[in-house]
Write an enzyme that holds these catalytic residues in place. Structure first.
Site, PDB file in Angstrom:
ATOM      1  N   CYS A 170      50.465  -7.888  83.052  1.00 14.57           N
ATOM      2  CA  CYS A 170      49.998  -8.150  84.417  1.00 14.57           C
ATOM      3  C   CYS A 170      51.038  -8.854  85.276  1.00 14.57           C
ATOM      4  CB  CYS A 170      48.708  -8.943  84.355  1.00 14.57           C
ATOM      5  SG  CYS A 170      47.510  -8.107  83.299  1.00 14.57           S
ATOM      6  N   HIS A 311      47.214 -15.737  90.873  1.00 19.78           N
ATOM      7  CA  HIS A 311      46.940 -14.703  89.881  1.00 19.78           C
ATOM      8  C   HIS A 311      45.420 -14.509  89.824  1.00 19.78           C
ATOM      9  CE1 HIS A 311      47.569 -12.011  86.612  1.00 19.78           C
ATOM     10  NE2 HIS A 311      46.842 -12.730  85.774  1.00 19.78           N
ATOM     11  N   GLU A 321      45.125 -22.117  86.256  1.00 23.12           N
ATOM     12  CA  GLU A 321      46.150 -21.873  87.281  1.00 23.12           C
ATOM     13  C   GLU A 321      45.976 -22.853  88.443  1.00 23.12           C
ATOM     14  OE1 GLU A 321      45.799 -18.206  89.441  1.00 23.12           O
ATOM     15  OE2 GLU A 321      47.828 -18.320  90.250  1.00 23.12           O
ATOM     16  N   LYS A 342      42.376 -10.517  94.233  1.00 23.45           N
ATOM     17  CA  LYS A 342      41.693  -9.731  93.189  1.00 23.45           C
ATOM     18  C   LYS A 342      40.184  -9.750  93.410  1.00 23.45           C
ATOM     19  CE  LYS A 342      45.189 -10.081  89.531  1.00 23.45           C
ATOM     20  NZ  LYS A 342      46.146 -11.102  90.022  1.00 23.45           N
ATOM     21  N   HIS A 347      41.658  -6.179  89.431  1.00 25.98           N
ATOM     22  CA  HIS A 347      42.932  -6.478  88.786  1.00 25.98           C
ATOM     23  C   HIS A 347      43.690  -5.177  88.521  1.00 25.98           C
ATOM     24  CE1 HIS A 347      46.036  -8.283  86.611  1.00 25.98           C
ATOM     25  NE2 HIS A 347      45.380  -8.953  85.697  1.00 25.98           N
ATOM     26  N   PHE A 406      49.435 -11.000  79.626  1.00 29.92           N
ATOM     27  CA  PHE A 406      49.229 -11.103  78.182  1.00 29.92           C
ATOM     28  C   PHE A 406      50.588 -11.251  77.503  1.00 29.92           C
ATOM     29  CE2 PHE A 406      44.902  -8.740  77.431  1.00 29.92           C
ATOM     30  CZ  PHE A 406      44.244  -9.745  78.120  1.00 29.92           C
TER      31      PHE A 406
END
Lengths: 420, 77
Positions: A170, A311, A321, A342, A347, A406
């Site tokens: 991502c 994010h 975050e 998002k 996403h 990830f």
């Protein structure tokens, strides 16, 4: 080091095909979510996603015929189609279709994807099982490989400079833009077409992320409310799809040809978590260090950051975050606005960072921060304005965009108004 | 035109995205119809699927034109 500016934008998102078409819907607080139509969802847990609106090309719909001939489309996975569509838009927007060899040699492409041709790989595996290996298409491999967006775009336009592709889950889109900017800074190219593309809305894609417990599962009755970053009732991310591509250009090169300059790539930071394959550490250390590195590279202090595109996936990691951003910003947090787009588009995995960097560019152009929709009941009291449910008109000279993937891979971009 | 020729032509038109009238007896897949080497591999696979035959690699290499394909398939089915 040479300076790098953004001179072209292109995107295909669940809100619309096209930059302005997407942006106006985003600022209006629309959601791109709905029931999955791409495959039969009987056997998967999550039955909704943010799908690109296919149509005849009018009113922001995506018409594949506008971007690739049917006979070429048949040979590629959808992530390549989306990437091509966004790249064609960006190149046209930049007005950079040089006919001379030297210009083409100095123009490169760096478009990545998080997973690439996932559904094509799955379908081909089924075909082998049912009909045997002799029925595998000669276009299976070149239609699935992640770097084939870069390959196809270079062939379409004759761009013979560096040809590369990022694969960092991502964080792909942000890394692609940051790395491409570096190639220009170091003199390997004068112009780079950069970004990310993803087409993960397939049975195998949804099943895979369901198995990781990463997707929202509880809102089949109201999919448009499912992506709700920072909200107390969030329960996972909503899958999106699409592509975001920018044309990056060396500043003097852009000025010399009278190009329209949107913004400057001021900084880029990278870090690794070295913690867990899917989860960030509780203290958000990886994200903190990537933001810190980007600000350092930009030569700015936290109080100069006006807008942060988070994010913010609508998972438990949102507040991690947020904590890292608050630690970075210190007292300046109170003056900044942060939002997660998002909430509107879901996403887009490997395309997310590129699409969100474009949103930062537009936020700077229009002096408006897009909203975090569905933020009705914040999970914690934020020190920043999270632009809940409504776009915020404000001064935005500098924007920061975060992407975390990830594997514990983090990228932060700092974009800003071009300084004389 | 024979039934086989019609079916072969349909496959060629679909796979290569060319106009039907361009697919003549002597039309070369690569030189006249815009195919590359991967397209020809896929065409041969499509012929195998459509007609339920096997076309060995050495035979496939001799199939350069629409006429070659019709001739080979007519002899194989």
């Amino acid at each position: 080091m040479r300076r790098v500016v953004v001179t072209g934008l292109g995107m295909v998102t669940p809100l619309a095909c096209g930059v302005e078409e997407t942006w106006s819907r985003l600022i209006a607080g629309q959601s791109g979510a709905g029931p999955i139509t791409r495959f039969d969802t009987t056997n998967v847990v999550t039955k909704y996603a943010c799908e690109i609106p296919f149509g005849d090309g009018s009113d922001g719909t995506f018409n594949p015929d506008d971007w690739m001939e049917a006979k070429e489309r048949r040979k590629v996975d959808d992530f390549i189609l989306y990437g091509m569509a966004a790249a064609v838009q960006a190149v046209k927007d930049a007005g950079w279709e040089p006919e001379d060899e030297e210009s083409r040699l100095r123009t490169g492409v760096m478009i990545g994807s998080g997973i690439g041709g996932l559904s094509t790989i799955a379908e081909t595996a089924v075909l082998i099982k049912e009909k045997g290996p002799k029925r595998v298409s000669p276009f299976f491999i070149p239609g699935s490989l992640i770097n084939l967006v870069s390959g196809q775009v270079s062939i379409r336009f004759g761009f013979k400079g560096p040809n590369h592709a990022v694969v960092t889950a991502c964080s792909t889109g942000a890394h692609a833009i940051g790395d491409a900017a570096r190639l220009i800074m170091l003199g390997d190219a004068d112009v780079m077409v950069a970004g990310g593309a993803e087409a993960p809305i397939s049975e195998i894609g949804i099943a895979g992320f369901n198995a990781c417990k990463a997707l929202s599962t509880k809102r089949a009755d109201e999919p448009q409310k499912a992506s709700r970053p920072y909200d107390n009732d969030r329960d996972g991310f909503v899958m999106g799809e699409g592509a975001g591509i920018v044309v990056l250009e060396e500043y003097e090169h852009a000025k010399a040809r009278g190009a329209k300059i949107y913004a400057e790539v001021l900084g880029y930071g990278l870090s690794g978590d070295a913690y867990h394959i899917t989860a960030p550490s509780e203290d958000g250390d990886g994200g903190y260090r990537s933001m810190q590195a980007a600000l350092k590279r930009a030569g700015i202090t936290p109080d100069q950051v006006d807008y942060i595109n988070a994010h913010g996936t609508s998972t438990m990691a949102d507040t991690i975050e947020l904590g890292a951003v608050e630690r970075l910003m210190g007292d300046a947090a109170a003056k900044a606005t942060m939002s997660s787009t998002k909430s509107s588009i879901g996403h887009l995995l490997g395309a997310a960072g590129a699409v969100e960097a474009i949103f930062c560019v537009l936020a700077i152009r229009d002096q408006v921060a897009p909203p975090t929709i569905n933020l009705d009941n914040p999970a914690i009291e934020p020190k920043l304005d999270l632009a809940p449910n409504k776009a915020v008109k404000r001064k935005i000279d500098v924007a920061l965009s975060n992407s975390f993937g990830f594997g514990g891979t983090n990228a932060s971009l700092v974009l800003g108004k071009v300084r004389g | 035109m024979s039934d086989i020729a019609d079916r072969v032509k349909k496959i060629v038109v679909e796979h290569l995205g060319v106009e039907e009238d361009k697919v003549t007896e002597s039309a070369s897949f690569i030189d006249d119809l815009g195919a590359d080497s991967l397209d020809t591999v896929e065409l041969v696979m499509a012929f195998e699927e459509e007609f339920g035959i096997e076309i060995p690699d050495d035979a496939a290499e001799t199939i350069q034109t629409f006429g070659d394909a019709v001739k080979f398939i007519s002899g194989a089915v």
